[in-house]
Design an enzyme around this catalytic site. Structure first.
Site, PDB file in Angstrom:
ATOM      1  CD  GLU A   1      -2.577   1.661   0.242  1.00 52.14           C
ATOM      2  OE1 GLU A   1      -2.391   2.777  -0.269  1.00 52.14           O
ATOM      3  OE2 GLU A   1      -3.430   0.848  -0.170  1.00 52.14           O
TER       4      GLU A   1
ATOM      5  N   GLY B   1      -6.407   0.577   4.655  1.00 54.77           N
ATOM      6  CA  GLY B   1      -7.819   0.905   4.775  1.00 54.77           C
ATOM      7  C   GLY B   1      -8.358   1.576   3.533  1.00 54.77           C
TER       8      GLY B   1
ATOM      9  CB  CYS C   1     -13.657   2.624   1.990  1.00 55.39           C
ATOM     10  SG  CYS C   1     -15.147   2.270   2.959  1.00 55.39           S
TER      11      CYS C   1
ATOM     12  CE  LYS D   1     -22.711   6.083   3.684  1.00 50.91           C
ATOM     13  NZ  LYS D   1     -21.839   6.766   2.714  1.00 50.91           N
TER      14      LYS D   1
ATOM     15  CB  ALA E   1       3.110  -2.364  -6.384  1.00 49.12           C
TER      16      ALA E   1
ATOM     17  N   GLY F   1     -25.205  17.025  -9.003  1.00 46.45           N
ATOM     18  CA  GLY F   1     -24.988  15.611  -9.285  1.00 46.45           C
ATOM     19  C   GLY F   1     -26.257  14.829  -9.030  1.00 46.45           C
ATOM     20  CB  SER F   2     -28.214  12.634 -10.831  1.00 42.85           C
ATOM     21  OG  SER F   2     -27.308  12.070 -11.771  1.00 42.85           O
ATOM     22  CG  ASP F   3     -23.277  10.635  -7.429  1.00 41.78           C
ATOM     23  OD1 ASP F   3     -23.692  11.574  -6.716  1.00 41.78           O
ATOM     24  OD2 ASP F   3     -22.079  10.520  -7.758  1.00 41.78           O
TER      25      ASP F   3
ATOM     26  CG  HIS G   1     -46.866  -4.665  17.740  1.00 41.66           C
ATOM     27  ND1 HIS G   1     -47.222  -3.863  16.682  1.00 41.66           N
ATOM     28  CD2 HIS G   1     -47.613  -4.259  18.811  1.00 41.66           C
ATOM     29  CE1 HIS G   1     -48.162  -3.024  17.085  1.00 41.66           C
ATOM     30  NE2 HIS G   1     -48.414  -3.243  18.383  1.00 41.66           N
TER      31      HIS G   1
END
Length: 466
Positions: A39, A44, A47, A56, A119, A184-186, A444
């Protein structure tokens, strides 16, 4: 630069330490493989370090702000409510640091060697790693390419400016935008508009293409945006933007009419460009498509059967959930397990003003595929738990085939949608019929009863359907 004289030998080399890469590494190591993961940035991937986790967390902060604004409905009085961007950024960094440490601890637990560097393939069984002034060679038997992709802005807004934001910069802001234009529309654009509106920004949401939801879900989303004072400009194209020291002016074109909006910041949705050019894939014989993505089989193999690819570097997905599944499959296949991935039942989730979740076919797409469909609808306004939590906005839809009663799809907007989506995914994977949903007991009161009554309404059995 110092070049090593000999090659280190590893059974498996993973290039890229994001969700797809580290899941592949750990599964292969769990099954007895000797694994190294390379890496160049942070374990990680995007994300964890500047993507899912950041967005989030901000969405959760927005949810807390909305809930706090409704405290009086529960007899709770708060004298004042404010948002501190610096405090949230500090918490974000703490979470990312702790999660990164957690991933590293898992890699260490399974004796996965972590190599920091960039790499490049030297042959179909050899890879080079540049680390500062040194260059090391590694011989491998199997490899996984998990290098991800980079956000690319559209040509009309390709310039770099502090007032022009995208998914990689929005959640790094140190101050709350006074007025944020979201174009944007995403799902990322919808999340951005919903989140920053709740945190206190004035938001203008503009989009050209249809939003990626069922028409009923889109209708409810736009109604909620209006209710929360988000200004929406539909079916419009961004023609020009002019950033200044204190603001940015954006020109939109709708029905041959130009509209100008001045704001403090502009957020722009992006496409993804695969991180493959620097890998020198020609050296290992791995093919790419015309956009640079690496095509893969259901077993995540490339055209070179001992080299696998997972995640955003493939043309199949931009979601971490699929990267994770592909990574696990790659790790298991390298160890000789019979494992495959199938994109059929991937849950799509948007943390909007009210959460949106969908999986499988919409009624429209099912009809286009030749199915004679039944549609079960249920409004959260008729759900008891939604009433007591004061979160009654939303609709739940379940699609089935009339002839067989097999469930084909699920679309929802409203509180509890993200929790219901797991039941919908399982239903699609097992080929469930409507009776498989309606037979079990449901707690319930609960939001899950909306899932039950949507299924019951497929055959007009729902008691509380208005």
């Amino acid at each position: 630069m110092v070049v090593g004289d000999f090659s280190h030998e590893k059974e498996v080399i993973i290039v890229g330490g994001g969700p797809g890469g580290y899941h592949a590494a750990i599964r292969a190591a769990q099954l007895g493989k000797e694994v190294a993961i390379i890496e160049k940035n942070a374990i990680g991937g995007i994300c964890l370090n500047n993507g899912c986790i950041s967005s989030k967390l901000f969405a959760e902060a927005a949810k807390r702000m909305r809930d706090a604004a409704d405290l009086s409905s529960f007899g709770v009085t708060a004298s004042s409510l404010s948002f501190d961007m610096s405090a949230l950024q500090e918490r974000k960094e703490t979470i990312i640091t702790n999660l990164t440490k957690g991933v590293k601890a898992l890699l260490n637990k399974y004796h996965v060697e972590m190599i920091k560097g960039e790499a490049t393939f030297l042959a179909d069984n050899q890879i080079g790693v540049e680390r500062g002034e040194s260059f090391e060679k590694y011989q491998f038997e199997q490899a996984v390419i998990a290098t991800g992709a980079t956000y690319t802005r559209p040509d009309s807004v390709s310039m770099e400016h502090k007032r022009i934001l995208d998914p990689s910069t929005l959640y790094k802001l140190k101050e709350l935008p006074e007025h944020l234009i979201v174009y944007g529309s995403d799902y990322q654009a919808v999340e951005a508009a919903s989140t920053f509106s709740a945190l206190g920004s004035q938001v203008t949401f503009a989009y050209k293409d249809e939003l990626p939801y069922d028409p009923a879900v889109t209708k409810e989303l736009l109604r909620l945006m209006k209710k929360h004072k988000i200004k929406v400009i539909k079916e419009t194209s961004l023609e020009e933007c002019s950033p200044g020291d204190n603001d940015i002016t954006v020109s939109f074109l709708s029905d041959s009419k130009e509209k100008t909006v001045t704001a403090s910041h502009l957020y722009i949705s992006c496409t993804q460009k695969p991180n493959t050019p620097s890998l020198r894939l020609d050296a290992c014989g791995v093919n790419t498509d015309e956009y640079g993505f690496i095509p893969i089989t259901p077993t995540t193999e490339t055209n070179q059967p001992h080299i696998f690819a997972v995640g955003d570097v493939t043309p199949n997905s931009e979601l971490a959930v699929e990267s994770i599944k592909q990574g696990k499959v790659a790790g298991e296949r390298m160890a000789g397990e019979k494992s495959e991935w199938d994109p059929y039942a991937i849950p799509q989730v948007t943390h909007a003003i009210r959460p949106i979740a969908s999986v499988g076919l919409t009624a429209e797409s099912a009809r286009k595929e030749g199915f004679d469909v039944a549609v079960g609808n249920f409004s959260l306004s008729a759900n008891g738990y939604a009433a007591l939590t004061n979160k009654k906005e939303g609709v739940i839809k379940i699609i089935s085939e009339k002839k067989t009663d097999v469930i084909l799809g699920f679309q929802a907007i409203g509180e509890g949608s993200v929790e219901m989506i797991s039941q919908a995914v399982q239903s699609l994977e097992m080929g469930a019929r409507d009776e498989d949903i309606t037979y079990p007991f449901y707690p319930h009161p609960s939001f899950n009863e909306a899932w039950l009554e949507a299924a019951e309404s497929l055959k007009n059995k729902a008691v509380h359907r208005v």
